[in-house]
Design a protein around this motif. Structure first.
Motif, PDB file in Angstrom:
ATOM      1  N   LEU A   1       7.051  85.471 -44.298  1.00 46.99           N
ATOM      2  CA  LEU A   1       6.573  86.529 -43.412  1.00 46.99           C
ATOM      3  C   LEU A   1       5.819  85.899 -42.253  1.00 46.99           C
ATOM      4  CD1 LEU A   1       5.104  88.720 -46.276  1.00 46.99           C
ATOM      5  CD2 LEU A   1       7.017  89.451 -44.854  1.00 46.99           C
TER       6      LEU A   1
ATOM      7  N   GLY B   1       2.492  89.574 -41.262  1.00 44.09           N
ATOM      8  CA  GLY B   1       3.228  90.314 -42.280  1.00 44.09           C
ATOM      9  C   GLY B   1       4.188  91.350 -41.722  1.00 44.09           C
ATOM     10  N   LYS B   2       4.327  91.415 -40.399  1.00 44.91           N
ATOM     11  CA  LYS B   2       5.174  92.436 -39.793  1.00 44.91           C
ATOM     12  C   LYS B   2       6.628  91.990 -39.605  1.00 44.91           C
ATOM     13  CE  LYS B   2       1.319  94.620 -37.346  1.00 44.91           C
ATOM     14  NZ  LYS B   2       0.725  94.917 -36.015  1.00 44.91           N
TER      15      LYS B   2
ATOM     16  N   VAL C   1       9.750  89.847 -41.318  1.00 47.80           N
ATOM     17  CA  VAL C   1      10.305  89.203 -42.511  1.00 47.80           C
ATOM     18  C   VAL C   1      11.212  88.056 -42.061  1.00 47.80           C
ATOM     19  CG1 VAL C   1      11.743  89.512 -44.562  1.00 47.80           C
ATOM     20  CG2 VAL C   1      10.190  91.344 -43.822  1.00 47.80           C
TER      21      VAL C   1
ATOM     22  N   TYR D   1       0.853  86.933 -46.559  1.00 44.39           N
ATOM     23  CA  TYR D   1      -0.035  88.008 -46.135  1.00 44.39           C
ATOM     24  C   TYR D   1       0.757  89.280 -45.881  1.00 44.39           C
ATOM     25  CZ  TYR D   1      -3.776  90.499 -43.764  1.00 44.39           C
ATOM     26  OH  TYR D   1      -4.737  91.430 -43.438  1.00 44.39           O
ATOM     27  N   THR D   2       0.512  90.276 -46.696  1.00 46.95           N
ATOM     28  CA  THR D   2       1.129  91.586 -46.485  1.00 46.95           C
ATOM     29  C   THR D   2       0.409  92.654 -47.303  1.00 46.95           C
ATOM     30  OG1 THR D   2       3.115  92.943 -46.811  1.00 46.95           O
ATOM     31  CG2 THR D   2       2.855  91.056 -48.270  1.00 46.95           C
TER      32      THR D   2
ATOM     33  N   VAL E   1       8.815  97.107 -44.349  1.00 45.82           N
ATOM     34  CA  VAL E   1       7.706  96.802 -43.449  1.00 45.82           C
ATOM     35  C   VAL E   1       7.680  97.765 -42.262  1.00 45.82           C
ATOM     36  CG1 VAL E   1       6.802  95.063 -41.827  1.00 45.82           C
ATOM     37  CG2 VAL E   1       7.624  94.362 -44.092  1.00 45.82           C
TER      38      VAL E   1
ATOM     39  N   ASN F   1       4.715 100.828 -40.964  1.00 44.27           N
ATOM     40  CA  ASN F   1       3.927 100.643 -39.728  1.00 44.27           C
ATOM     41  C   ASN F   1       4.126 101.782 -38.742  1.00 44.27           C
ATOM     42  OD1 ASN F   1       2.765  98.153 -40.478  1.00 44.27           O
ATOM     43  ND2 ASN F   1       4.684  97.096 -40.005  1.00 44.27           N
TER      44      ASN F   1
END
Length: 403
Positions: A191, A195-196, A198, A353-354, A399, A403
């Motif tokens: 990521l 984390g936005k 992939v 991080y996610t 993801v 968002n």
């Protein structure tokens, strides 16, 4: 007689997952024995702690503090359920010596909501007796994928029911912990962009999956690996018929206590052509948003005690790696020297991080383990490519929708 300047002792509530049962009660008892402030500890079953805390936080009945698997810190930070610890954390003179992976997982929108508490790291273990029998140097661990494969092949040739390599092929958490470091050490990512984004569909991921797939096709891995959802993550290697296996630093104490006659080594998880990486695991300590300022002084005292040499020694002696790199060697002094390798691995390790870790990675039917299980045990290379494409699309969709 005046009471001016008198500081009233405070008691705060602390939850911890049951996986911490070896070290947390001992640390709390040591703190309570010497401090005016007190900790009321409650151990919560590991598989229940996230949901229980989420419900308690939403209902206004959360504990004052919680020792939480660091991978879940981003989700609770994003939800606004945690207290900002930035000022306290950065006031510590050893702040820059605290585990960077833990702090990264504990930081949201530039503020620190989770601080390093307990440590674990993924490593590679190898059976020295089997290496000897296979004509290999028992003191020379593999340092790249080709060496892993060659050593595994030599051990597998020893005869029936002896295998060169083992991994839990149907366990998402196990494989993020032990497989992903192969990719990181080779220059790949999982990521990016906080984390936005992939990044599963990469040459490094494809190469790592095909590395495992190749060992499966060559029968260097036992058939039971395909359906193992984690129950044999540690036990398979302890059976004394596996040459090499990725594991966690927790395995050192477990092997020493339960299998004292097993002669094994611990080394770093390598990249395709060298280099090393590790998944830095363990817990962050977090403070509930509604915790009073009066309780904060007691919580800060407890955290400082945990970070002291005495606290780090208590953690180290009872199964947790130190989270302060500047005193790690002192904390581990007199213990099995293999812990030093694990401590160095954690200090240089990473944590994805996610806020969506459970949906993306830990879910038993999620896109991460679905991809790996399909690809590891595929009969041809085209299946690997298809599995990666599907996972990339599904994970990015999860993801984007969040968002």
């Amino acid at each position: 007689m005046t009471l001016s300047g008198f500081v009233q002792a405070e008691t705060f509530s602390l939850w911890a997952r049951s996986d911490d049962s070896e070290f947390m009660p001992k640390l709390v008892d040591a703190f309570n024995a010497k401090s005016k402030d007190k900790v009321e500890l409650q151990l919560v079953p590991t598989n229940e702690v996230v949901q229980k805390y989420a419900i308690a936080a939403a209902g206004g009945s959360a504990p004052d503090a919680l020792s939480l698997d660091l991978i879940y810190t981003p989700a609770f930070s994003q939800a606004g359920q945690l207290k900002d610890l930035t000022k306290f954390a950065k006031s510590l003179p050893y702040y820059d010596k605290l585990s960077k992976a833990h702090l990264s997982a504990g930081t949201y929108d530039g503020k620190i909501y989770g601080m390093p508490f307990s440590g674990d790291a993924s490593v590679l273990v190898w059976n020295k007796d089997l290496f000897k029998k296979a004509g290999l140097d028992p003191n020379k661990p593999p340092k790249n994928w080709a060496e892993i494969r060659a050593d595994a092949k030599a051990v597998s040739a020893l005869g029936p029911n002896t295998y060169g390599y083992y991994f839990s092929g149907n366990c998402g958490g196990c494989n993020i912990f032990t497989f992903m470091p192969l990719v990181w050490a080779s220059g790949g990512q999982l990521l990016t962009d906080g984390g936005k984004k992939v990044t599963v569909d990469t040459p490094q991921m494809k190469a790592a999956i095909r590395f495992y797939q190749g060992m499966v096709l060559d029968h260097l891995v036992p058939d039971g690996s395909k359906t193992d959802s984690g129950s044999n993550f540690f036990a398979a290697f302890a059976g004394n018929n596996i040459g090499i296996s990725p594991a966690g630093s927790f395995a050192i104490g477990a092997l020493n206590n339960q299998y004292p006659n097993l002669d094994y080594g611990v080394t770093y998880i390598p990249g395709e052509n060298g280099g090393t990486s590790s998944f830095a695991g363990g817990d962050n300590i977090i403070v509930s948003a509604g915790t009073s300022n009066k309780k904060m002084s007691a919580i800060e005292s407890f955290i400082k005690f945990a970070y002291s040499l005495e606290g780090q020694k208590i953690l180290a002696k009872n199964g947790s790696l130190p989270v302060r790199s500047d005193i790690a060697k002192q904390a581990l002094k007199g213990l099995d020297p293999r812990y030093q390798i694990a401590a160095k691995a954690m200090a240089e390790g990473r944590t994805p991080y996610t806020p969506l870790f459970n949906d993306l990675i830990n879910s038993t039917n999620g896109p991460w383990i679905t991809m790996l299980n399909r690809a590891f045990f595929a009969k041809n290379k085209n299946e690997v490519t298809k599995a990666i494409h599907v996972a990339q699309s599904k994970m990015q969709s999860i993801v984007d929708n969040a968002n």
